[in-house]
Enzyme design. Structure first.
Site, PDB file in Angstrom:
ATOM      1  CE  LYS A 161      26.995  11.541  45.304  1.00 49.33           C
ATOM      2  NZ  LYS A 161      25.546  11.340  45.011  1.00 49.33           N
TER       3      LYS A 161
HETATM    4  C1  E4P Z   1      23.238  13.948  45.815  1.00 47.97           C
HETATM    5  O1  E4P Z   1      24.393  13.755  45.473  1.00 47.97           O
HETATM    6  C2  E4P Z   1      22.538  13.169  46.826  1.00 47.97           C
HETATM    7  O2  E4P Z   1      22.760  11.805  46.675  1.00 47.97           O
HETATM    8  C3  E4P Z   1      21.082  13.515  46.919  1.00 47.97           C
HETATM    9  O3  E4P Z   1      20.891  14.896  46.754  1.00 47.97           O
HETATM   10  C4  E4P Z   1      20.369  12.926  48.109  1.00 47.97           C
HETATM   11  O4  E4P Z   1      19.139  13.514  48.297  1.00 47.97           O
HETATM   12  P1  E4P Z   1      17.965  12.939  49.221  1.00 47.97           P
HETATM   13  O5  E4P Z   1      18.116  13.467  50.596  1.00 47.97           O
HETATM   14  O6  E4P Z   1      16.725  13.443  48.557  1.00 47.97           O
HETATM   15  O7  E4P Z   1      18.076  11.427  49.176  1.00 47.97           O
END
Ligand code: E4P
Length: 294
Positions: free
Chosen positions: A113
């Site tokens: 990521k």
């Molecule tokens: C996924 O890869 C993200 O890190 C995640 O869905 C973030 O979600 P949030 O807005 O609940 O922190």
């Protein structure tokens, strides 16, 4: 008889291998998992360590993250495990790439990521040239998704882009309309980027992602439990999604833009306030487990 599985892949949004096992038992499968610095900080073993007064060095923290994803890796299917590099506003693409190269070696099914910042896009471009699978995170605009498409062109394996639905909803914008816009824009492309709808707040986000034919979704454990309790419904195009916030207020639709996927990635306007806020939050959560500010 086993229940039908949606065409959209089901990923768990979590840094806890116990949750992976729990969802696997509940659904019979987990296609993949997404982790991030917030989820790593919330991991029960990490929490226990912090509560007892412990703090990691950066190297120990890295080792802990590796341990966590190694436990998750064999439990999930073909969508793999997304591992997030540390990135603040000063992190250069070369540094992100070095982290990504190391993390990619942790497990056989890793996706790295990188944030939708200019340096993150540059790191992604270098990564796909080296055969490293990527998941571009903190995506809040169609222009960022267009840049992801352009930067990862030529990748051997699909790249993921993660539009953060819930964080847009949280500020009154219809996050699902961004997913719809990206899918519409990518319909003109070669299919090398897959949409991983993320940051879910409710089961309807999951159901609307099915209706929009998102290739992948990631949901926190609670939402997958609710989906399972409802009998894992799989609505199609006819699903009627109501774009409202948690109080029932209507969300503003994000307008579609005509963007040229063949333009170079750095010609797109990559700035989005929520990406900047997201970086700050991940940096704070990453540092919350460390001995001293790294
Ligand atoms: C996924 O890869 C993200 O890190 C995640 O869905 C973030 O979600 P949030 O807005 O609940 O922190």
């Amino acid at each position: 008889m086993p229940k039908a599985r949606p065409a959209t892949k089901i990923l768990l949004d979590s840094g806890d291998p116990e949750e992976t096992l729990h969802i696997k038992n509940l659904l019979g499968y987990v296609d993949g998992q997404t982790t991030n610095p917030t989820y790593v900080a919330k991991n029960p073993e990490v929490q226990q360590f912090l509560t007892s007064g412990g703090r990691f060095t950066a190297a120990q923290q890295n080792e802990e993250y590796r341990k966590i994803v190694r436990q998750i890796s064999p439990l999930v299917g073909s969508a793999g495990v997304s591992i997030e590099v540390f990135a603040d506003f000063n992190t250069r693409a070369e540094d992100m790439l070095a982290q990504g190269e190391e993390m990619f070696g942790w497990i056989p099914n890793a996706y790295i990521k990188y944030p939708c910042l200019p340096e993150g896009l540059r790191a992604a471009q270098m990564s796909v040239q080296r055969g490293i699978r990527v998941n571009m995170t903190l995506c809040f605009s169609q222009a960022q998704a267009a840049a992801v498409y352009a930067a990862t062109k030529g990748t051997k394996e699909p790249a993921y882009v993660s539009p953060f639905v819930g964080r847009l909803d949280d500020r009154g914008e219809d996050g699902m309309s961004l997913v719809a816009n990206i899918k519409k824009m990518y319909a003109n492309g070669d299919g090398h980027v897959q949409v991983l709808a993320a940051s879910f707040r409710k089961v309807d986000h999951l159901l609307q992602s099915f209706a929009l034919n998102a290739e992948l979704t990631t949901s926190p454990v609670k939402i997958l439990e609710q989906w399972a309790a409802a009998g894992t419904p799989i609505p199609g195009k006819d699903f009627s999604y109501t774009a409202v916030d948690s109080k029932g207020n209507a969300l503003r639709e994000i307008p579609y833009k005509e963007l040229d996927l063949n333009a170079s990635w750095d010609s797109f306007d990559l700035h989005h306030e929520l990406t900047d806020i997201g970086i700050k939050r991940f940096v704070a959560d990453y540092k919350s487990t460390l001995k001293s500010a790294a």
